[in-house]
Design an enzyme around this catalytic site. Structure first.
Site, PDB file in Angstrom:
ATOM      1  N   HIS A 249       0.851  -1.177   0.000  1.00 21.49           N
ATOM      2  CA  HIS A 249       0.000   0.000   0.000  1.00 21.49           C
ATOM      3  C   HIS A 249       0.888   1.229   0.000  1.00 21.49           C
ATOM      4  O   HIS A 249       2.016   1.196   0.507  1.00 21.49           O
ATOM      5  CB  HIS A 249      -0.897   0.022   1.238  1.00 21.49           C
ATOM      6  CG  HIS A 249      -2.073  -0.912   1.157  1.00 21.49           C
ATOM      7  ND1 HIS A 249      -3.084  -0.749   0.242  1.00 21.49           N
ATOM      8  CD2 HIS A 249      -2.402  -2.004   1.895  1.00 21.49           C
ATOM      9  CE1 HIS A 249      -3.987  -1.711   0.406  1.00 21.49           C
ATOM     10  NE2 HIS A 249      -3.591  -2.495   1.394  1.00 21.49           N
ATOM     11  N   CYS A 299      -0.048   2.819  -4.363  1.00 22.64           N
ATOM     12  CA  CYS A 299      -0.749   4.049  -4.697  1.00 22.64           C
ATOM     13  C   CYS A 299       0.123   5.254  -4.365  1.00 22.64           C
ATOM     14  O   CYS A 299       0.919   5.233  -3.437  1.00 22.64           O
ATOM     15  CB  CYS A 299      -2.062   4.143  -3.933  1.00 22.64           C
ATOM     16  SG  CYS A 299      -3.351   3.098  -4.636  1.00 22.64           S
TER      17      CYS A 299
END
Length: 441
Positions: A249, A299
């Site tokens: 992430h 991301c």
């Protein structure tokens, strides 16, 4: 060079780069006046056999109408008959033009767009013309010494002088893959289903590119820093390159160099600019002057890109899965994740290092999409592009191909993704391929 001959070289570039033996052609190309000794020395210094083949083909296209037939003849003389026949494509053999005495003296001169009595009887024949200098009629007659001059050879452009990194060590270097899949409950981050698919693809791909691959799974914040520190303290002297791949992430953070940060499974995020600092020239001397590559599948923030409308001819529709997930977290302003007071090996005050490329799966601030079954868009396409193009294309060119293909995907029929990179490489980078590792360069 005749445009049709350029097309023949470009269409057959892959087999030429794979099979061409440039060292067997240098004497012939020099003797025929296609290359000068300085140009041949520059080609020899470009790197491995394949690097020399690429440079030779690139330079050949700029050497005039005689270059192609002389090149074919040199292939025949050197016994590289399959390549010669490949270029001829079943046509009658192309006969190289015999250089005149004037050509032999000035082999690198290019014809100028003027007519001269010297070439009236031999249309299409390359002659280095002696061109009268045009002067206004009211000027005094010049001396005989200044009335005529020989045109100078064309200057080589800066693009022609771009070198390639040395990439022929075996193994080529270390590749560290950090694959964070299962996150702790207090991290408030979902598990990254499908990341193991990405990891397996990249492990196999970089092994095929002759790297020593180490995979670390589900690392906390401090463990990520520890593994990077261990990598930076290794002796990379025998190797030519180093690769770090992080699948996790990600989030957007304040930065002064490289944007973004990647999360440990316990929650805190390591800024990308800290990650790159571990391997810069100051902290890892044995990698000075060598390419350091970072691939970040995470991301860059929480924003979703809906794209903008274009003509149907502009894109080739490619629809992502309805269950595609993101690797996003809101922008972090936590002083804990940015503190450098106890990290002397990651000071943000260092100058931007050279020989580093950071490839991001998405534009800073935006989410990156991942399919639970087939893995992330970015890794799937990156793996495919490397498989199909690593033999003939440099890394930056291949990343542009990745950008184009990923940009044509759509998540849930609506959301888009745009990869990109921060490139501080100084030279072209061509990976080794499996066939290169098995045959001498």
């Amino acid at each position: 060079m005749d445009p049709k001959h350029k097309i023949v070289l470009q269409r057959n570039r892959r087999p030429l780069v794979v099979d061409l033996k440039p060292s067997e052609l240098y004497d012939g190309l020099l003797e025929k006046g296609i290359f000068t000794q300085d140009m041949i020395d520059e080609i020899k210094s470009s790197g491995t056999r394949r690097d020399q083949a690429r440079q030779l083909l690139c330079d050949l296209e700029k050497r005039g109408s005689r270059a192609f037939p002389c090149f074919v003849q040199c292939l025949r003389d050197a016994g590289q008959l399959p390549l010669a026949e490949l270029l001829l494509g079943g046509e009658a053999p192309v006969q190289p033009l015999v250089p005149t005495a004037l050509e032999a003296i000035h082999p690198v001169l290019q014809p100028l767009p003027v007519s001269s009595p010297m070439d009236v009887d031999r249309p299409g024949k390359y002659i280095a013309p002696i061109c009268p200098i045009q002067r206004p009629s009211d000027t005094p007659s010049p001396s005989p010494e200044s009335e005529y001059r020989i045109p100078r050879p064309p200057r080589r452009t800066r693009k022609d002088s771009i070198q390639s990194y040395k990439m022929d060590a075996s193994p080529c270097g270390h590749c560290l893959i950090i694959n964070n899949v299962k996150f702790e409950p207090n991290a408030n981050l979902s598990n990254r289903t499908g990341s193991n698919v990405d990891c397996d693809k990249l492990e196999k791909r970089f092994k095929s590119l002759n790297f020593i691959v180490a995979v670390k799974t589900n690392l906390k914040y401090k463990q990520i820093r520890h593994e990077l520190s261990v990598l930076s303290k290794m002796d990379h002297s025998p190797f030519d390159c180093c690769v770090v791949i992080i699948l996790s992430h990600g989030t957007e953070v304040n930065h002064n160099r490289f944007p973004g940060a990647v999360h440990g499974v316990d929650g805190p995020a390591v800024p990308v600019q800290f990650i790159t600092n571990y391997l810069n020239g100051q902290h890892c001397p044995s990698l000075q002057g060598k390419p350091k590559l970072f691939f970040i599948q995470a991301c860059g923030g929480g924003e979703k890109d809906t794209g903008f409308e274009v003509s149907p001819d502009e894109v080739e529709p490619c629809i992502g899965g309805a269950d595609d997930q993101t690797d996003a977290m809101p922008m972090s302003s936590s002083s804990d994740s940015l503190s450098t007071s106890d990290e002397p090996d990651a000071r943000a005050t260092l100058p931007t290092p050279s020989d580093i490329l950071v490839s991001y799966s998405t534009f800073p601030g935006f989410v990156s999409w991942r399919d639970p079954f087939s893995g992330s868009w970015y890794v799937e396409i990156l793996d495919h592009i490397l498989e199909e193009n690593a033999v003939t294309n440099d890394l930056v060119t291949m990343l542009m191909m990745v950008n184009n293909e990923v940009s044509q995907n759509s998540a849930k029929g609506l959301y888009k993704q745009m990869p990109g990179s921060f490139n501080f490489l100084r030279k072209l980078l061509y990976f080794q391929t499996q066939s290169q590792g098995q045959t001498p360069a």
